[in-house]
Scaffold this motif. Structure first.
Motif, PDB file in Angstrom:
ATOM      1  N   GLY A 129       0.795  -1.222   0.000  1.00 20.31           N
ATOM      2  CA  GLY A 129       0.000   0.000   0.000  1.00 20.31           C
ATOM      3  C   GLY A 129       0.823   1.265   0.000  1.00 20.31           C
ATOM      4  O   GLY A 129       0.258   2.353  -0.025  1.00 20.31           O
ATOM      5  N   VAL A 130       2.140   1.139   0.021  1.00 20.12           N
ATOM      6  CA  VAL A 130       3.016   2.305   0.097  1.00 20.12           C
ATOM      7  C   VAL A 130       3.853   2.367  -1.170  1.00 20.12           C
ATOM      8  O   VAL A 130       4.354   1.337  -1.652  1.00 20.12           O
ATOM      9  CB  VAL A 130       3.925   2.232   1.345  1.00 20.12           C
ATOM     10  N   ARG A 131       4.021   3.561  -1.716  1.00 16.42           N
ATOM     11  CA  ARG A 131       4.835   3.727  -2.905  1.00 16.42           C
ATOM     12  C   ARG A 131       6.265   3.312  -2.616  1.00 16.42           C
ATOM     13  O   ARG A 131       6.868   3.764  -1.636  1.00 16.42           O
ATOM     14  CB  ARG A 131       4.767   5.174  -3.372  1.00 16.42           C
ATOM     15  N   PRO A 132       6.872   2.443  -3.440  1.00 17.07           N
ATOM     16  CA  PRO A 132       8.152   1.791  -3.100  1.00 17.07           C
ATOM     17  C   PRO A 132       9.372   2.687  -3.337  1.00 17.07           C
ATOM     18  O   PRO A 132      10.164   2.482  -4.250  1.00 17.07           O
ATOM     19  CB  PRO A 132       8.165   0.579  -4.030  1.00 17.07           C
ATOM     20  N   VAL A 133       9.518   3.703  -2.529  1.00 12.49           N
ATOM     21  CA  VAL A 133      10.706   4.560  -2.571  1.00 12.49           C
ATOM     22  C   VAL A 133      11.171   4.780  -1.140  1.00 12.49           C
ATOM     23  O   VAL A 133      10.374   4.824  -0.191  1.00 12.49           O
ATOM     24  CB  VAL A 133      10.401   5.913  -3.249  1.00 12.49           C
ATOM     25  N   ARG A 134      12.487   4.914  -0.983  1.00 13.61           N
ATOM     26  CA  ARG A 134      13.042   5.177   0.355  1.00 13.61           C
ATOM     27  C   ARG A 134      12.950   6.657   0.700  1.00 13.61           C
ATOM     28  O   ARG A 134      12.776   7.006   1.858  1.00 13.61           O
ATOM     29  CB  ARG A 134      14.488   4.697   0.405  1.00 13.61           C
ATOM     30  N   ASP A 135      13.059   7.503  -0.297  1.00 14.65           N
ATOM     31  CA  ASP A 135      12.896   8.933  -0.086  1.00 14.65           C
ATOM     32  C   ASP A 135      11.586   9.359  -0.747  1.00 14.65           C
ATOM     33  O   ASP A 135      11.417   9.235  -1.958  1.00 14.65           O
ATOM     34  CB  ASP A 135      14.081   9.691  -0.696  1.00 14.65           C
ATOM     35  N   TRP A 136      10.639   9.813   0.024  1.00 15.84           N
ATOM     36  CA  TRP A 136       9.314  10.141  -0.505  1.00 15.84           C
ATOM     37  C   TRP A 136       9.355  11.283  -1.510  1.00 15.84           C
ATOM     38  O   TRP A 136       8.415  11.473  -2.278  1.00 15.84           O
ATOM     39  CB  TRP A 136       8.370  10.492   0.639  1.00 15.84           C
ATOM     40  N   ARG A 137      10.452  12.047  -1.532  1.00 18.49           N
ATOM     41  CA  ARG A 137      10.566  13.142  -2.503  1.00 18.49           C
ATOM     42  C   ARG A 137      10.916  12.637  -3.901  1.00 18.49           C
ATOM     43  O   ARG A 137      10.824  13.391  -4.871  1.00 18.49           O
ATOM     44  CB  ARG A 137      11.627  14.141  -2.044  1.00 18.49           C
ATOM     45  N   THR A 138      11.331  11.389  -4.000  1.00 17.99           N
ATOM     46  CA  THR A 138      11.724  10.831  -5.300  1.00 17.99           C
ATOM     47  C   THR A 138      10.485  10.303  -6.025  1.00 17.99           C
ATOM     48  O   THR A 138       9.796   9.417  -5.513  1.00 17.99           O
ATOM     49  CB  THR A 138      12.725   9.697  -5.117  1.00 17.99           C
ATOM     50  N   PRO A 139      10.168  10.820  -7.220  1.00 24.47           N
ATOM     51  CA  PRO A 139       9.004  10.295  -7.957  1.00 24.47           C
ATOM     52  C   PRO A 139       9.318   8.933  -8.578  1.00 24.47           C
ATOM     53  O   PRO A 139      10.450   8.636  -8.923  1.00 24.47           O
ATOM     54  CB  PRO A 139       8.755  11.356  -9.029  1.00 24.47           C
ATOM     55  N   THR A 140       8.297   8.136  -8.681  1.00 22.69           N
ATOM     56  CA  THR A 140       8.421   6.833  -9.334  1.00 22.69           C
ATOM     57  C   THR A 140       8.244   7.017 -10.835  1.00 22.69           C
ATOM     58  O   THR A 140       7.193   7.474 -11.291  1.00 22.69           O
ATOM     59  CB  THR A 140       7.371   5.852  -8.794  1.00 22.69           C
ATOM     60  N   MET A 141       9.282   6.673 -11.598  1.00 24.84           N
ATOM     61  CA  MET A 141       9.233   6.815 -13.057  1.00 24.84           C
ATOM     62  C   MET A 141       8.673   5.531 -13.662  1.00 24.84           C
ATOM     63  O   MET A 141       9.278   4.465 -13.516  1.00 24.84           O
ATOM     64  CB  MET A 141      10.619   7.109 -13.606  1.00 24.84           C
ATOM     65  N   VAL A 142       7.525   5.654 -14.349  1.00 31.27           N
ATOM     66  CA  VAL A 142       6.870   4.512 -14.991  1.00 31.27           C
ATOM     67  C   VAL A 142       7.029   4.674 -16.499  1.00 31.27           C
ATOM     68  O   VAL A 142       6.553   5.659 -17.079  1.00 31.27           O
ATOM     69  CB  VAL A 142       5.382   4.417 -14.605  1.00 31.27           C
ATOM     70  N   SER A 143       7.693   3.731 -17.132  1.00 32.80           N
ATOM     71  CA  SER A 143       7.863   3.729 -18.588  1.00 32.80           C
ATOM     72  C   SER A 143       6.825   2.808 -19.202  1.00 32.80           C
ATOM     73  O   SER A 143       6.657   1.661 -18.743  1.00 32.80           O
ATOM     74  CB  SER A 143       9.273   3.272 -18.971  1.00 32.80           C
ATOM     75  N   ILE A 144       6.135   3.284 -20.223  1.00 31.40           N
ATOM     76  CA  ILE A 144       5.043   2.519 -20.828  1.00 31.40           C
ATOM     77  C   ILE A 144       5.290   2.363 -22.318  1.00 31.40           C
ATOM     78  O   ILE A 144       6.061   3.113 -22.933  1.00 31.40           O
ATOM     79  CB  ILE A 144       3.672   3.186 -20.568  1.00 31.40           C
TER      80      ILE A 144
END
Length: 483
Positions: A53-68
């Motif tokens: 349920g939590v976005r998988p980053v250690r630093d919450w300021r880092t956005p998750t980059m999703v490539s499609i």
């Protein structure tokens, strides 16, 4: 004083760190010596303390980059009435999960693992144009690599809204968009990028089923940032699916029958205008075209916002057939029962038989009108043609007035002269009747010539209109087809 405080703190933390390191080494050694399979041990190791349920980053300021990435597999249907496009695509996406990392040497050199999709965090990327849930197969697994890259591959049946332009039907080209964006997360949390280069996405037709009604021209891509509110900004990736309809089926089943009927209508002008067959022939053509339109009405696309050009083409062809029938009725009215009509007026004779006939290169159409009154020369010729009847009549009258001389022959009997006179009256009546019949035939011939010239004029005007209309449509459709 400060140095002593650091020494005390280091003395307190050092035993704890050493104990944790020894415990980790013992866990790794137990893992290497455990009888469990490496895949099971790795799965337990990754999912033991995982929080999906939590976005998988250690630093919450880092956005998750999703490539499609999107690969078009088939165009299933295009519903012009409801403005809906149904496609079947291969959808691929990958992102980096910082909590799904391991050392391959600790797990029998495993570098890639498939785990259930429901067990990990998955980005909420959807298609904005979705209008219905397609019959897509469920793919319950994703691939995870040892450095944390998660690959999610799945086929999708996409039912999306699309603004379809059917004016150029059946030579239309449609451009429908598939917009992928996160439904909740802003660009500070989830950002979107393209997996492959745009040039490769555009020309990729490797898996496209190319046997249907639609031909894939290309897939264009565009990245855009948009904001709904002043503080929230979202990322989206648009895929423009450009498709073109194959017009051969519609050209054979819609255009060719209409063209054949119009050609037969033009050929019908070569029927004689004084025969009633032309009217019945054109009425039959009009009836056949009406039945043809009823048959093809279900084939034409129908929308509430516009009418395709081919529908306008059919309506104009129907109007041309009606005009052709009206022209035929007018000409037949001019040349039918001409003996009951008045002679052709002088202005109409001059306009039609002299001016229009010369303009149409029909040659001299006007003949010298036979006068109704009999000229003296004609009377003299008629008398000479009758032989000696006039002389007999005149001689009889003269003999009555002239005194008979000695030795002259006796005059003819009075009864004989009366018989000759009656015969001459009958001949005169017959002559007047024949002259009247000849005048009627002359009037009929004049009206027939007027009708023929007008028929040629209207036919050429009609033919020019049909050719101009056909050339315009062919030019427009050629431009649209090869644009």
């Amino acid at each position: 004083m400060l140095l002593s405080a650091w020494r005390v703190l280091l003395g307190l933390l050092l035993p704890t760190l050493l104990a944790q390191g020894e415990a980790w080494q013992r866990g790794a050694a137990q893992a290497r010596s455990s009888p469990k399979p490496a895949l099971l041990r790795l799965s337990d190791h990754l999912l033991a303390n995982y929080k999906k349920g939590v976005r998988p980053v250690r630093d919450w300021r880092t956005p998750t980059m999703v490539s499609i990435d999107v690969i078009i597999y088939a165009i299933l249907s295009v519903d012009e009435k409801n403005q809906v496009l149904t496609t079947y695509i291969w959808y691929r996406q990958y992102w980096n999960d910082e909590f799904l990392q391991w050392n391959p040497e600790d797990f029998d050199n495993i570098t890639k693992l498939s785990i259930p999709t429901d067990s990990i965090w998955v980005p909420d990327i959807l298609i904005n144009e979705f209008v219905d849930v397609g019959k897509s197969p469920n793919i319950p697994y994703v691939y995870v690599r040892h450095h944390g890259e998660v690959q999610n591959y799945k086929p999708l049946q996409v039912v999306t809204a699309c603004s379809l332009d059917i004016y150029n039907f059946p030579f239309d080209v449609q451009n429908c968009s598939l917009t992928f964006t996160s439904w909740l997360h802003t660009i500070q949390d989830i950002n979107i990028s393209l997996w492959r280069l745009p040039e490769k996405v555009k020309v990729d037709k490797s898996v496209f089923m190319n046997q249907g009604e639609w031909e894939l021209l290309g897939v264009l891509t565009q990245f855009r940032e948009f904001s709904i509110e002043s503080n929230d900004c979202y990322a989206e990736m648009k895929f423009y699916v450009v498709i073109r309809r194959r017009p051969l089926f519609y050209a054979v089943n819609l255009l060719l029958p209409s063209i054949f009927l119009m050609v037969m209508d033009i050929v019908g002008f070569y029927l004689p205008p004084d025969s009633g067959e032309r009217v019945s022939f054109k009425i039959t053509l009009l009836l056949g075209y009406s039945v043809f339109l009823i048959i093809v009405s279900d084939t034409l696309p129908a929308t509430a916002i516009g009418t395709p050009l081919i529908g306008v083409y059919f309506v104009v062809c129907m109007a041309l057939l009606v005009i052709s029938l009206a022209e035929t009725i007018l000409i037949v009215r001019l040349v039918h029962k001409q003996d009951l009509q008045q002679p052709v007026p002088g202005w109409l004779r001059h306009l039609v038989l002299e001016r229009i006939a010369v303009l149409l290169c029909l040659g001299e159409q006007s003949n010298s009108h036979r006068p109704s009154a009999t000229s003296p020369a004609t009377k003299a010729e008629d008398c000479s043609a009758m032989g000696n009847h006039c002389n007999h009549l005149g001689g009889a009258r003269d003999l009555e007035k002239t005194p008979r001389g000695r030795g002259s022959p006796p005059p003819p009997p009075r009864d004989a002269s009366l018989a000759v006179r009656g015969l001459l009256q009958e001949l005169s009546a017959i002559r007047r009747f024949l002259e009247k019949c000849d005048e009627s035939r002359q009037v009929a011939r004049d009206w027939l010539r007027v009708g023929s010239v007008l028929d040629r004029l209207l036919f050429r005007i009609y033919l020019l209109a049909v050719l101009a209309y056909t050339a315009t449509l062919v030019t427009l459709w050629s431009i649209w087809q090869y644009s």
